[in-house]
Design an enzyme around this catalytic site. Structure first.
Site, PDB file in Angstrom:
ATOM      1  N   CYS A  56       8.282   1.836   4.583  1.00  0.00           N
ATOM      2  CA  CYS A  56       7.184   1.798   5.566  1.00  0.00           C
ATOM      3  C   CYS A  56       7.051   3.065   6.406  1.00  0.00           C
ATOM      4  CB  CYS A  56       7.351   0.591   6.471  1.00  0.00           C
ATOM      5  SG  CYS A  56       7.205  -0.948   5.570  1.00  0.00           S
TER       6      CYS A  56
ATOM      7  N   GLU B 296      12.693  -5.237   7.746  1.00  0.00           N
ATOM      8  CA  GLU B 296      13.639  -5.676   6.722  1.00  0.00           C
ATOM      9  C   GLU B 296      14.962  -5.987   7.419  1.00  0.00           C
ATOM     10  OE1 GLU B 296      13.819  -3.157   3.264  1.00  0.00           O
ATOM     11  OE2 GLU B 296      11.645  -2.931   3.230  1.00  0.00           O
TER      12      GLU B 296
ATOM     13  N   THR C 264       0.873  -1.180   0.000  1.00  0.00           N
ATOM     14  CA  THR C 264       0.000   0.000   0.000  1.00  0.00           C
ATOM     15  C   THR C 264       0.912   1.232   0.000  1.00  0.00           C
ATOM     16  OG1 THR C 264      -0.063  -0.209   2.415  1.00  0.00           O
ATOM     17  CG2 THR C 264      -1.955  -1.077   1.196  1.00  0.00           C
TER      18      THR C 264
ATOM     19  N   ALA D 236      20.169   9.107  16.806  1.00  0.00           N
ATOM     20  CA  ALA D 236      20.032  10.319  15.993  1.00  0.00           C
ATOM     21  C   ALA D 236      20.887  10.178  14.739  1.00  0.00           C
ATOM     22  CB  ALA D 236      20.483  11.531  16.797  1.00  0.00           C
TER      23      ALA D 236
ATOM     24  N   ARG E 127      14.292   2.556  -1.074  1.00  0.00           N
ATOM     25  CA  ARG E 127      13.069   3.367  -1.115  1.00  0.00           C
ATOM     26  C   ARG E 127      13.112   4.436  -0.024  1.00  0.00           C
ATOM     27  NH1 ARG E 127       8.457  -0.910  -0.516  1.00  0.00           N
ATOM     28  NH2 ARG E 127      10.146  -1.933   0.609  1.00  0.00           N
TER      29      ARG E 127
ATOM     30  N   ASN F 180       4.200   2.168  13.747  1.00  0.00           N
ATOM     31  CA  ASN F 180       5.187   2.824  12.878  1.00  0.00           C
ATOM     32  C   ASN F 180       5.248   4.329  13.130  1.00  0.00           C
ATOM     33  OD1 ASN F 180       6.236   0.556  11.790  1.00  0.00           O
ATOM     34  ND2 ASN F 180       5.391   0.815   9.745  1.00  0.00           N
TER      35      ASN F 180
HETATM   36  C1  UDX Z   1       9.585  -0.737  10.060  1.00  0.00           C
HETATM   37  C2  UDX Z   1       9.054  -1.242  11.403  1.00  0.00           C
HETATM   38  O1  UDX Z   1      10.129  -1.286  12.354  1.00  0.00           O
HETATM   39  C3  UDX Z   1       8.414  -2.620  11.244  1.00  0.00           C
HETATM   40  O2  UDX Z   1       7.841  -3.053  12.476  1.00  0.00           O
HETATM   41  C4  UDX Z   1       7.339  -2.533  10.173  1.00  0.00           C
HETATM   42  O3  UDX Z   1       6.720  -3.793   9.959  1.00  0.00           O
HETATM   43  C5  UDX Z   1       7.903  -2.001   8.868  1.00  0.00           C
HETATM   44  O4  UDX Z   1       8.536  -0.735   9.096  1.00  0.00           O
HETATM   45  P1  UDX Z   1      11.750  -1.228   8.589  1.00  0.00           P
HETATM   46  O5  UDX Z   1      11.179  -0.339   7.544  1.00  0.00           O
HETATM   47  O6  UDX Z   1      12.361  -2.535   8.173  1.00  0.00           O
HETATM   48  O7  UDX Z   1      10.634  -1.618   9.678  1.00  0.00           O
HETATM   49  O8  UDX Z   1      12.879  -0.379   9.331  1.00  0.00           O
HETATM   50  P2  UDX Z   1      13.255   0.051  10.820  1.00  0.00           P
HETATM   51  O9  UDX Z   1      14.235  -0.889  11.383  1.00  0.00           O
HETATM   52  O10 UDX Z   1      12.034   0.356  11.635  1.00  0.00           O
HETATM   53  O11 UDX Z   1      14.026   1.429  10.506  1.00  0.00           O
HETATM   54  C6  UDX Z   1      13.355   2.468   9.820  1.00  0.00           C
HETATM   55  C7  UDX Z   1      14.266   3.650   9.612  1.00  0.00           C
HETATM   56  O12 UDX Z   1      14.505   4.314  10.838  1.00  0.00           O
HETATM   57  C8  UDX Z   1      15.631   3.329   9.009  1.00  0.00           C
HETATM   58  O13 UDX Z   1      15.921   4.281   8.006  1.00  0.00           O
HETATM   59  C9  UDX Z   1      16.570   3.475  10.194  1.00  0.00           C
HETATM   60  O14 UDX Z   1      17.865   3.844   9.797  1.00  0.00           O
HETATM   61  C10 UDX Z   1      15.891   4.595  10.960  1.00  0.00           C
HETATM   62  N1  UDX Z   1      16.226   4.622  12.397  1.00  0.00           N
HETATM   63  C11 UDX Z   1      15.896   3.573  13.199  1.00  0.00           C
HETATM   64  C12 UDX Z   1      16.866   5.729  12.922  1.00  0.00           C
HETATM   65  O15 UDX Z   1      17.170   6.705  12.217  1.00  0.00           O
HETATM   66  N2  UDX Z   1      17.156   5.741  14.267  1.00  0.00           N
HETATM   67  C13 UDX Z   1      16.837   4.726  15.097  1.00  0.00           C
HETATM   68  O16 UDX Z   1      17.112   4.821  16.296  1.00  0.00           O
HETATM   69  C14 UDX Z   1      16.190   3.599  14.550  1.00  0.00           C
END
Ligand code: UDX
Length: 444
Positions: free
Chosen positions: A274, A160, A90, A266, A341, A222
């Site tokens: 997502c 991921e 989506t 940070a 993405r 999220n």
């Molecule tokens: C996310 C959700 O965690 C997951 O539960 C959902 O099903 C899909 O979306 P994902 O997209 O795989 O998962 O990535 P995630 O590990 O959550 O990280 C998202 C982004 O946040 C990344 O770009 C990561 O670098 C950033 N991030 C994460 C930060 O900048 N700081 C942090 O402390 C943690």
């Protein structure tokens, strides 16, 4: 009732591919379905169309076991399955903050006319609250089996890079149901996951609720994670202005059990398929429902600002950007994936390509995707090649290979020993000790 019901998984993106393979691994007969014939033939041939640790091995094994097959036919899916998992994407709608639910609408309206006996449909896609009710109405109206089709909304929280483990060992299951009791077919479909948790003596909380709460459980998770990241990034801005250190600040905060240490890193902010679009979709849905949720605008704006300030910092460090050579280490939205993405790193690279003489990029697995998104950059086979003659190095994804890189090894290759650590993943002291000008995010 069958002990191991036959399952179909509709949509073979990240979520669907992983779900189909993992359910087959747990012993179920699974049919994966997608309208994209190219994807289906790749999967049939044993090729996972994206990088995800451990998944390719499991695909090979489950294909060989005969428990996993793929098709493009919705009719075959209806004939085969007792439980149908809806796993289509989506994405963000073009020109709007809202989610585009057209893939979900297509799959439901394609499948429904073939559902001529009782079946369970399980929605896993991330959807705007209210969508499940539309799915149920459509199934009841279009399926020959009518009211004998039961819908459950069961959002998926996999990350991921950890997709296999998160699917086999979810930290919770959320079931949005109509009525009082969870359908027995749903428990049968997840028995393999319950059994694994029991065998490993893990608790597996199951939250049974209504459709709307289940849909919101995913959007809220999220949005909350994104809010936590933007909060610490706003604090990073404050740290930069006041001379404080956001890494130490995050440690001080994280020891408060009410806050917790996770998602307080940070840097250049969140990206991926997502978090960014889910924040926007929740904002858009709230507005449609007449609910003010300006907080989410700030979360999104703070996140965007991290990218622009990294670009501004980079350009301010270069004497003449138009003649400068810049090296970017890490381009995926986070480590452990080839996904670019809405990647903050790719976004920053894109801006620097417009201003600098040359941008060289190295990433352990994201090069192919980055190359198609940003063909104007130069792609190299190693970090050392990328930094050759560089006036500035930017570490933008915290792959182990990048975090642990030896600054002494890079030093002779670069023109200027200047580094921006976009993920606060480098050991600042180590870099400074060997003569690098080090710039972290929200730290001095
Ligand atoms: C996310 C959700 O965690 C997951 O539960 C959902 O099903 C899909 O979306 P994902 O997209 O795989 O998962 O990535 P995630 O590990 O959550 O990280 C998202 C982004 O946040 C990344 O770009 C990561 O670098 C950033 N991030 C994460 C930060 O900048 N700081 C942090 O402390 C943690």
């Amino acid at each position: 009732m069958t002990t191991r019901p036959r399952l179909t998984v509709l949509g073979t993106g990240y979520l669907g591919t992983t779900h189909a393979i993992c359910m087959a691994e747990l012993g179920y007969d699974v049919l994966g379905v997608d309208c994209d014939a190219g994807k289906i033939s790749k999967l049939d041939g044993g090729e996972v169309p994206f990088y995800e640790p451990g998944l390719a091995e499991l695909l090979t094994r489950t294909l060989a076991s005969g428990r996993l097959r793929f098709t493009t036919s919705a009719r075959e899916a209806a004939e085969f399955g007792e439980v149908h998992f809806l796993c289509v994407g989506t994405p963000q709608k073009v020109g709007s903050l809202a989610a585009d639910t057209s893939y979900l609408q297509s799959i439901v309206t394609e499948l429904a006319p073939y559902l001529d006996r009782s079946a369970l449909v399980v929605g896993k896609s991330t959807v705007p609250v209210g969508t499940a009710q539309w799915v149920e109405n459509t199934l009841h109206a279009m399926a020959p089996a009518g009211q004998d089709i039961t819908l459950v909304w069961n959002p998926e929280f996999l990350r991921e890079g950890f997709a296999v483990n998160d699917t086999l060992r979810p930290d919770r299951l959320v079931y949005g149901i109509k009525g009082e009791t969870t359908p027995a077919l749903l428990d049968a479909a997840y028995q393999g996951i319950y059994d694994l948790a029991a065998a490993e003596q893990r608790e597996l909380p199951v939250i049974v609720t209504d459709f709307a709460t289940a849909e919101l459980a995913k959007s809220a998770a999220n949005a909350f994670l994104a809010t936590k990241i933007s909060f610490i990034n706003a604090m990073a801005e404050l740290c930069e202005a006041s001379g404080a250190d956001v890494v130490q600040l995050a440690r001080a905060l994280g020891h408060d059990a009410r806050i917790g240490p996770k998602f307080l890193r940070a840097g250049i902010g969140f990206g991926g398929g997502c978090l960014p679009k889910d924040v926007r979709a929740l904002r858009a849905r709230a507005e449609e429902l007449g609910v003010a949720f300006g907080l989410l605008d700030e979360v999104d704006a703070t996140n965007a600002r991290r990218r622009t300030s990294a670009v501004t910092l980079a350009l301010s460090l270069l004497d003449k950007p138009s003649e400068a050579k810049v090296a970017i280490l890490g381009v995926t939205f986070k480590p452990g994936t080839d996904d670019v993405r809405d990647s903050p790193a790719l976004d920053i690279a894109t801006h620097l390509v417009d201003h600098c003489a040359q941008v060289s990029i190295y990433d352990p697995v994201g090069m192919d995707n980055a190359r198609s998104a940003l063909p104007k950059a130069n792609y190299t086979l190693s970090p050392l090649d990328a930094v050759q003659d560089a006036d500035l190095v930017l570490a933008l994804t915290e792959w182990d290979e990048i975090s642990s890189i030896d600054p002494e090894l890079l030093a002779p290759a670069v023109k200027q020993k200047r580094v921006i650590d976009g993920r606060n993943c480098l050991d600042a002291r180590r870099w400074r000790n060997v003569g690098w000008q080090y710039h972290g995010m929200g730290r001095h």
